[in-house]
Design a protein around this motif. Sequence first.
Motif, mmCIF file in Angstrom:
data_model
loop_
_atom_site.group_PDB
_atom_site.id
_atom_site.type_symbol
_atom_site.label_atom_id
_atom_site.label_comp_id
_atom_site.label_asym_id
_atom_site.label_seq_id
_atom_site.Cartn_x
_atom_site.Cartn_y
_atom_site.Cartn_z
ATOM 1 N N ASP A 1 0.925 -1.150 -0.075
ATOM 2 C CA ASP A 1 -0.074 0.014 0.028
ATOM 3 C C ASP A 1 1.073 1.215 -0.069
ATOM 4 O OD1 ASP A 1 -2.354 -1.477 -0.059
ATOM 5 O OD2 ASP A 1 -2.718 -1.383 2.064
ATOM 6 N N GLY A 2 1.837 1.341 0.947
ATOM 7 C CA GLY A 2 2.714 2.341 0.849
ATOM 8 C C GLY A 2 3.676 2.544 -0.513
ATOM 9 N N LEU A 3 4.175 1.539 -1.043
ATOM 10 C CA LEU A 3 4.676 1.601 -2.353
ATOM 11 C C LEU A 3 3.773 2.125 -3.337
ATOM 12 C CD1 LEU A 3 6.690 -1.687 -2.277
ATOM 13 C CD2 LEU A 3 7.605 0.746 -2.391
ATOM 14 N N ASP A 4 2.500 1.679 -3.221
ATOM 15 C CA ASP A 4 1.356 2.252 -4.082
ATOM 16 C C ASP A 4 1.476 3.550 -4.156
ATOM 17 O OD1 ASP A 4 -0.556 2.060 -6.365
ATOM 18 O OD2 ASP A 4 -2.047 1.547 -5.065
ATOM 19 N N ARG A 5 1.431 4.064 -3.034
ATOM 20 C CA ARG A 5 1.160 5.680 -2.882
ATOM 21 C C ARG A 5 2.382 6.350 -3.298
ATOM 22 N NH1 ARG A 5 -1.183 3.701 2.017
ATOM 23 N NH2 ARG A 5 0.550 4.005 2.892
ATOM 24 N N GLN A 6 3.574 5.707 -3.126
ATOM 25 C CA GLN A 6 4.651 6.532 -3.425
ATOM 26 C C GLN A 6 4.908 6.495 -4.954
ATOM 27 O OE1 GLN A 6 7.367 8.236 -1.722
ATOM 28 N NE2 GLN A 6 5.699 7.847 0.061
ATOM 29 N N LEU A 7 4.573 5.452 -5.665
ATOM 30 C CA LEU A 7 4.372 5.316 -7.111
ATOM 31 C C LEU A 7 3.546 6.342 -7.769
ATOM 32 C CD1 LEU A 7 4.989 1.403 -7.362
ATOM 33 C CD2 LEU A 7 6.755 3.273 -7.899
ATOM 34 N N GLU A 8 2.544 6.457 -7.270
ATOM 35 C CA GLU A 8 1.353 7.288 -7.514
ATOM 36 C C GLU A 8 2.064 8.797 -7.709
ATOM 37 O OE1 GLU A 8 -3.205 8.518 -6.951
ATOM 38 O OE2 GLU A 8 -2.261 6.794 -5.917
ATOM 39 N N SER A 9 2.791 9.015 -6.608
ATOM 40 C CA SER A 9 3.263 10.359 -6.402
ATOM 41 C C SER A 9 4.409 10.514 -7.532
ATOM 42 C CB SER A 9 3.691 10.791 -4.895
ATOM 43 O OG SER A 9 4.942 9.971 -4.694
ATOM 44 N N ILE A 10 5.044 9.642 -7.957
ATOM 45 C CA ILE A 10 5.968 9.956 -8.955
ATOM 46 C C ILE A 10 5.710 9.622 -10.204
ATOM 47 C CG2 ILE A 10 7.951 9.360 -7.204
ATOM 48 C CD1 ILE A 10 8.163 6.862 -8.546
ATOM 49 N N ALA A 11 4.640 9.149 -10.463
ATOM 50 C CA ALA A 11 4.019 8.674 -11.980
ATOM 51 C C ALA A 11 3.710 9.970 -12.745
ATOM 52 C CB ALA A 11 2.872 7.521 -11.957
ATOM 53 N N ILE A 12 4.211 9.893 -13.999
ATOM 54 C CA ILE A 12 3.673 10.800 -14.947
ATOM 55 C C ILE A 12 2.403 10.352 -15.694
ATOM 56 C CG2 ILE A 12 4.231 12.035 -17.006
ATOM 57 C CD1 ILE A 12 7.290 11.433 -16.190
ATOM 58 N N PRO A 13 1.284 10.936 -15.636
ATOM 59 C CA PRO A 13 -0.042 10.420 -16.194
ATOM 60 C C PRO A 13 0.400 10.071 -17.489
ATOM 61 C CG PRO A 13 -0.485 12.276 -14.912
ATOM 62 C CD PRO A 13 0.920 12.133 -14.973
ATOM 63 N N SER A 14 -0.145 9.166 -18.076
ATOM 64 C CA SER A 14 0.036 9.087 -19.542
ATOM 65 C C SER A 14 -1.654 8.809 -20.262
ATOM 66 C CB SER A 14 0.415 7.333 -19.853
ATOM 67 O OG SER A 14 -0.308 6.331 -19.325
ATOM 68 N N GLY A 15 -1.702 9.564 -21.536
ATOM 69 C CA GLY A 15 -3.168 9.401 -21.789
ATOM 70 C C GLY A 15 -3.962 10.577 -20.935
#
Length: 187
Positions: free
Chosen positions: A164-178
């Motif tokens: 869950d924590g990794l998911d939140r971290q990945l969401e904070s660094i992701a560049i939206p596609s589309g």
Amino acid sequence: MWCPFCQTPLNADAAECPACRLTFPRTSALVGAVPRLAPVVADTTHQLTAPEMLKLRKRIAVMQGRFPQLIMQVLMHSFPADHPFSMHVFWLFNAGNFAGDSRRGKDNHALLVAVDPVRGEAAIIPGYGLEPFLKPEILDHLLELAGPAWEKGRWTDGLLSVLDGLDRQLESIAIPSGTAELATGEF
């Protein structure tokens, strides 16, 4: 980046640790062959039940659906005590080649979550493509959050907390596609 054996600071392109001279080939010679691991979730310690493993696989599938570049491997394994835990997980991350040969360097978006219930140690190892975004302090904090569950032998609860924590971290660094409506992202 730090040497997994002596914790000396290293450049990412260092051929060997300047302090202890550790290299990946030397590590491989010390620890031997890679254990046979199931993809995504592997438990050589038999601490997880089949339903718990399925629950973890489903959670990881959701994450990989949101972040298609992500390669996750969760491992419960008892490593030999004759070498530091950090050296074992460094070696396994590299020898396991979870991201595959075509995803090396900045294109390696693999994450290894390793737990050794016998030693009472855990680590999260990001591939080079994620390392700049997932600082050691963040990863250590996620492991600390899982600690109370793991101390009680609730391995799945702790792992889900980490995921869950990794998911939140990945969401904070992701560049939206589309479009903004898509939940997927690129790193």
